[in-house]
Structure formats: structure tokens, C-alpha cells
Design a protein around this motif. Sequence first.
Motif, PDB file in Angstrom:
ATOM      1  N   LEU A 114       0.857  -1.185   0.000  1.00  0.00           N
ATOM      2  CA  LEU A 114       0.000   0.000   0.000  1.00  0.00           C
ATOM      3  C   LEU A 114       0.891   1.232   0.000  1.00  0.00           C
ATOM      4  O   LEU A 114       1.764   1.358   0.856  1.00  0.00           O
ATOM      5  N   VAL A 115       0.654   2.132  -0.966  1.00  0.00           N
ATOM      6  CA  VAL A 115       1.486   3.325  -1.103  1.00  0.00           C
ATOM      7  C   VAL A 115       0.607   4.567  -1.116  1.00  0.00           C
ATOM      8  O   VAL A 115      -0.232   4.726  -2.014  1.00  0.00           O
ATOM      9  N   ASP A 116       0.782   5.431  -0.106  1.00  0.00           N
ATOM     10  CA  ASP A 116       0.002   6.666  -0.029  1.00  0.00           C
ATOM     11  C   ASP A 116       0.720   7.602   0.934  1.00  0.00           C
ATOM     12  O   ASP A 116       1.302   7.150   1.921  1.00  0.00           O
ATOM     13  N   ASP A 117       0.670   8.889   0.654  1.00  0.00           N
ATOM     14  CA  ASP A 117       1.322   9.860   1.534  1.00  0.00           C
ATOM     15  C   ASP A 117       0.424  10.237   2.715  1.00  0.00           C
ATOM     16  O   ASP A 117       0.850  10.955   3.607  1.00  0.00           O
ATOM     17  N   GLU A 118      -0.801   9.739   2.745  1.00  0.00           N
ATOM     18  CA  GLU A 118      -1.720  10.030   3.841  1.00  0.00           C
ATOM     19  C   GLU A 118      -1.823   8.816   4.765  1.00  0.00           C
ATOM     20  O   GLU A 118      -2.378   7.780   4.382  1.00  0.00           O
ATOM     21  N   PRO A 119      -1.312   8.931   6.016  1.00  0.00           N
ATOM     22  CA  PRO A 119      -1.336   7.798   6.961  1.00  0.00           C
ATOM     23  C   PRO A 119      -2.741   7.241   7.208  1.00  0.00           C
ATOM     24  O   PRO A 119      -2.900   6.025   7.353  1.00  0.00           O
ATOM     25  N   ASN A 120      -3.762   8.089   7.221  1.00  0.00           N
ATOM     26  CA  ASN A 120      -5.127   7.603   7.470  1.00  0.00           C
ATOM     27  C   ASN A 120      -5.627   6.702   6.338  1.00  0.00           C
ATOM     28  O   ASN A 120      -6.377   5.754   6.576  1.00  0.00           O
ATOM     29  N   ILE A 121      -5.230   7.027   5.129  1.00  0.00           N
ATOM     30  CA  ILE A 121      -5.609   6.185   3.978  1.00  0.00           C
ATOM     31  C   ILE A 121      -4.945   4.813   4.120  1.00  0.00           C
ATOM     32  O   ILE A 121      -5.588   3.780   3.926  1.00  0.00           O
ATOM     33  N   LEU A 122      -3.653   4.802   4.477  1.00  0.00           N
ATOM     34  CA  LEU A 122      -2.934   3.537   4.656  1.00  0.00           C
ATOM     35  C   LEU A 122      -3.591   2.695   5.753  1.00  0.00           C
ATOM     36  O   LEU A 122      -3.755   1.479   5.604  1.00  0.00           O
ATOM     37  N   LYS A 123      -3.969   3.338   6.867  1.00  0.00           N
ATOM     38  CA  LYS A 123      -4.617   2.613   7.972  1.00  0.00           C
ATOM     39  C   LYS A 123      -5.955   2.036   7.517  1.00  0.00           C
ATOM     40  O   LYS A 123      -6.283   0.889   7.825  1.00  0.00           O
ATOM     41  N   SER A 124      -6.710   2.831   6.790  1.00  0.00           N
ATOM     42  CA  SER A 124      -8.015   2.389   6.316  1.00  0.00           C
ATOM     43  C   SER A 124      -7.880   1.194   5.369  1.00  0.00           C
ATOM     44  O   SER A 124      -8.577   0.185   5.521  1.00  0.00           O
ATOM     45  N   LEU A 125      -6.983   1.304   4.400  1.00  0.00           N
ATOM     46  CA  LEU A 125      -6.758   0.195   3.463  1.00  0.00           C
ATOM     47  C   LEU A 125      -6.248  -1.042   4.203  1.00  0.00           C
ATOM     48  O   LEU A 125      -6.651  -2.170   3.903  1.00  0.00           O
ATOM     49  N   GLY A 126      -5.366  -0.816   5.162  1.00  0.00           N
ATOM     50  CA  GLY A 126      -4.830  -1.928   5.951  1.00  0.00           C
ATOM     51  C   GLY A 126      -5.925  -2.674   6.706  1.00  0.00           C
ATOM     52  O   GLY A 126      -5.906  -3.901   6.796  1.00  0.00           O
ATOM     53  N   ARG A 127      -6.883  -1.929   7.262  1.00  0.00           N
ATOM     54  CA  ARG A 127      -8.007  -2.558   7.979  1.00  0.00           C
ATOM     55  C   ARG A 127      -8.878  -3.372   7.009  1.00  0.00           C
ATOM     56  O   ARG A 127      -9.285  -4.492   7.317  1.00  0.00           O
ATOM     57  N   ILE A 128      -9.154  -2.790   5.851  1.00  0.00           N
ATOM     58  CA  ILE A 128     -10.005  -3.468   4.862  1.00  0.00           C
ATOM     59  C   ILE A 128      -9.348  -4.781   4.409  1.00  0.00           C
ATOM     60  O   ILE A 128     -10.025  -5.784   4.216  1.00  0.00           O
ATOM     61  N   LEU A 129      -8.034  -4.759   4.261  1.00  0.00           N
ATOM     62  CA  LEU A 129      -7.304  -5.905   3.701  1.00  0.00           C
ATOM     63  C   LEU A 129      -6.551  -6.686   4.770  1.00  0.00           C
ATOM     64  O   LEU A 129      -5.533  -7.310   4.491  1.00  0.00           O
ATOM     65  N   LYS A 130      -7.072  -6.670   6.010  1.00  0.00           N
ATOM     66  CA  LYS A 130      -6.362  -7.255   7.146  1.00  0.00           C
ATOM     67  C   LYS A 130      -6.109  -8.760   7.016  1.00  0.00           C
ATOM     68  O   LYS A 130      -5.266  -9.300   7.714  1.00  0.00           O
ATOM     69  N   ASN A 131      -6.828  -9.440   6.124  1.00  0.00           N
ATOM     70  CA  ASN A 131      -6.629 -10.879   5.937  1.00  0.00           C
ATOM     71  C   ASN A 131      -5.419 -11.201   5.066  1.00  0.00           C
ATOM     72  O   ASN A 131      -5.135 -12.369   4.816  1.00  0.00           O
ATOM     73  N   HIS A 132      -4.740 -10.169   4.610  1.00  0.00           N
ATOM     74  CA  HIS A 132      -3.573 -10.361   3.755  1.00  0.00           C
ATOM     75  C   HIS A 132      -2.320  -9.837   4.458  1.00  0.00           C
ATOM     76  O   HIS A 132      -2.405  -9.155   5.477  1.00  0.00           O
ATOM     77  N   SER A 133      -1.188 -10.150   3.890  1.00  0.00           N
ATOM     78  CA  SER A 133       0.085  -9.629   4.404  1.00  0.00           C
ATOM     79  C   SER A 133       0.288  -8.233   3.809  1.00  0.00           C
ATOM     80  O   SER A 133       0.474  -8.092   2.605  1.00  0.00           O
ATOM     81  N   ILE A 134       0.234  -7.224   4.660  1.00  0.00           N
ATOM     82  CA  ILE A 134       0.266  -5.835   4.205  1.00  0.00           C
ATOM     83  C   ILE A 134       1.607  -5.184   4.521  1.00  0.00           C
ATOM     84  O   ILE A 134       2.132  -5.317   5.620  1.00  0.00           O
ATOM     85  N   THR A 135       2.142  -4.483   3.549  1.00  0.00           N
ATOM     86  CA  THR A 135       3.328  -3.641   3.729  1.00  0.00           C
ATOM     87  C   THR A 135       2.901  -2.238   3.332  1.00  0.00           C
ATOM     88  O   THR A 135       2.266  -2.053   2.291  1.00  0.00           O
ATOM     89  N   ILE A 136       3.252  -1.254   4.160  1.00  0.00           N
ATOM     90  CA  ILE A 136       2.864   0.120   3.837  1.00  0.00           C
ATOM     91  C   ILE A 136       4.094   0.961   3.536  1.00  0.00           C
ATOM     92  O   ILE A 136       5.188   0.704   4.044  1.00  0.00           O
ATOM     93  N   ALA A 137       3.876   1.965   2.698  1.00  0.00           N
ATOM     94  CA  ALA A 137       4.928   2.920   2.363  1.00  0.00           C
ATOM     95  C   ALA A 137       4.284   4.294   2.224  1.00  0.00           C
ATOM     96  O   ALA A 137       3.203   4.421   1.657  1.00  0.00           O
ATOM     97  N   ASN A 138       4.962   5.311   2.752  1.00  0.00           N
ATOM     98  CA  ASN A 138       4.440   6.683   2.724  1.00  0.00           C
ATOM     99  C   ASN A 138       4.847   7.449   1.473  1.00  0.00           C
ATOM    100  O   ASN A 138       4.438   8.593   1.296  1.00  0.00           O
ATOM    101  N   SER A 139       5.667   6.829   0.619  1.00  0.00           N
ATOM    102  CA  SER A 139       6.113   7.508  -0.598  1.00  0.00           C
ATOM    103  C   SER A 139       6.514   6.463  -1.631  1.00  0.00           C
ATOM    104  O   SER A 139       6.740   5.288  -1.304  1.00  0.00           O
ATOM    105  N   GLY A 140       6.619   6.927  -2.874  1.00  0.00           N
ATOM    106  CA  GLY A 140       7.067   6.035  -3.937  1.00  0.00           C
ATOM    107  C   GLY A 140       8.467   5.502  -3.685  1.00  0.00           C
ATOM    108  O   GLY A 140       8.737   4.321  -3.893  1.00  0.00           O
ATOM    109  N   ALA A 141       9.354   6.371  -3.199  1.00  0.00           N
ATOM    110  CA  ALA A 141      10.740   5.947  -2.936  1.00  0.00           C
ATOM    111  C   ALA A 141      10.785   4.855  -1.870  1.00  0.00           C
ATOM    112  O   ALA A 141      11.508   3.858  -2.005  1.00  0.00           O
TER     113      ALA A 141
END
Length: 184
Positions: free
Chosen positions: A10-37
Motif C-alpha cells: 500500500l502506497v500513499d502519503d496520507e497515513p489515514n488512507i494507509l490505515k483504512s486500506l490496511g483494515r479493509i485488507l487485514k486478511n492479507h500480508s500488508i506492507t505500507i509505504a508513505n512515498s514512492g521511494a
Amino acid sequence: MNHETAHILLVDDEPNILKSLGRILKNHSITIANSGAEALAQALAINFDIVISDYRMPEMDGITFLEKFMAMQPDAIRIIVTGYADLEAAQNAINTLGVFRFINKPWNNLEIINAVEKGLELKRILQENKALADQVRQQQARLNEQEAIIKALEAEEPGITKVNWAPDGSIILDESELDDDIKF
């Protein structure tokens, strides 16, 4: 693949978006990133089944990120989420990057879940197709090799590969073709 855990980036500069997506997809292995780099650095260490990226991010936008990511992991399914309805950008992303889905913010949770499930299904089908194509290529190579051996045998001993079978499965020999020193 629906019952297996997928590796999702999951890639997004908004932490709340990452948290929301992470909750929706909690049955999967999630890695988050705050930027493209940061996401590209993660992609060096982990193979992902799906990447879900924001379209508009500072420093590196979602399209630039996905171009670089695609070069690293071409088999990962790519999904873009955006708060901006830019039809031209969506068409460009789909056509040039093979983006699987373009989802508008705010999204319906079922839309995200469905996009991930369908993306995983597509990935499984593409992997099966690739495996079958590889198998066909291997079988064709073996057939070509066998055909070359048969041609070489025929060139050396014409008729050697032609067998005259009897109805009971025995081989019928043509006595006229036998050497004179072999008699029955």
C-alpha cells in the motif's frame, strides 16, 4: 488464491488512507509505504502480488512510481486510488502501465475487496497461462529433438522407423527386405 494470504503493498502519503486500506485488507500480508521511494525500497526486499498506490503524491506521483515498480515486479497487479477524477490520467495508466483498477476516493470497502480478489484471480490465471506456455515449449522442444533423431535414423537406414504391425500387436517382417544371411 482467494483463501491464500496475498502480499500487498500500500502506497500513499496520507497515513489515514494507509490505515483504512490496511483494515479493509487485514486478511492479507500488508506492507505500507508513505512515498514512492519508500515503496520501491520495499519492493527490493519483498515480492508483492498486488500494489495499491495513490495517484497524487509529493516527490513521485503514482504513475512514475508504478512505472519504476513495474520494471522491478512486472507480474504484480497494479491498482491506483485517487481523489481526483482525471479520466485522461486513468486511461493513460491503464494503457501504458496495465493498471488493473482505477478506484476513486472515497471508495466503497467492497470495491477495494473485490478489486483485490479479482486482481489475485487474474494473477493466478496469468501464472497458470505462463506455466502452460512453458510446458508447451518444453514439449515442443522434445518433439523437435525426437523428430531430428527419427530423420537421422531414416537418412542412415531408410525405412527403419516404419513398422508394420499385425492386429495382435506383433511386428510383421517383410522377408524380402531381410539380409541373405538371416533366414527363418
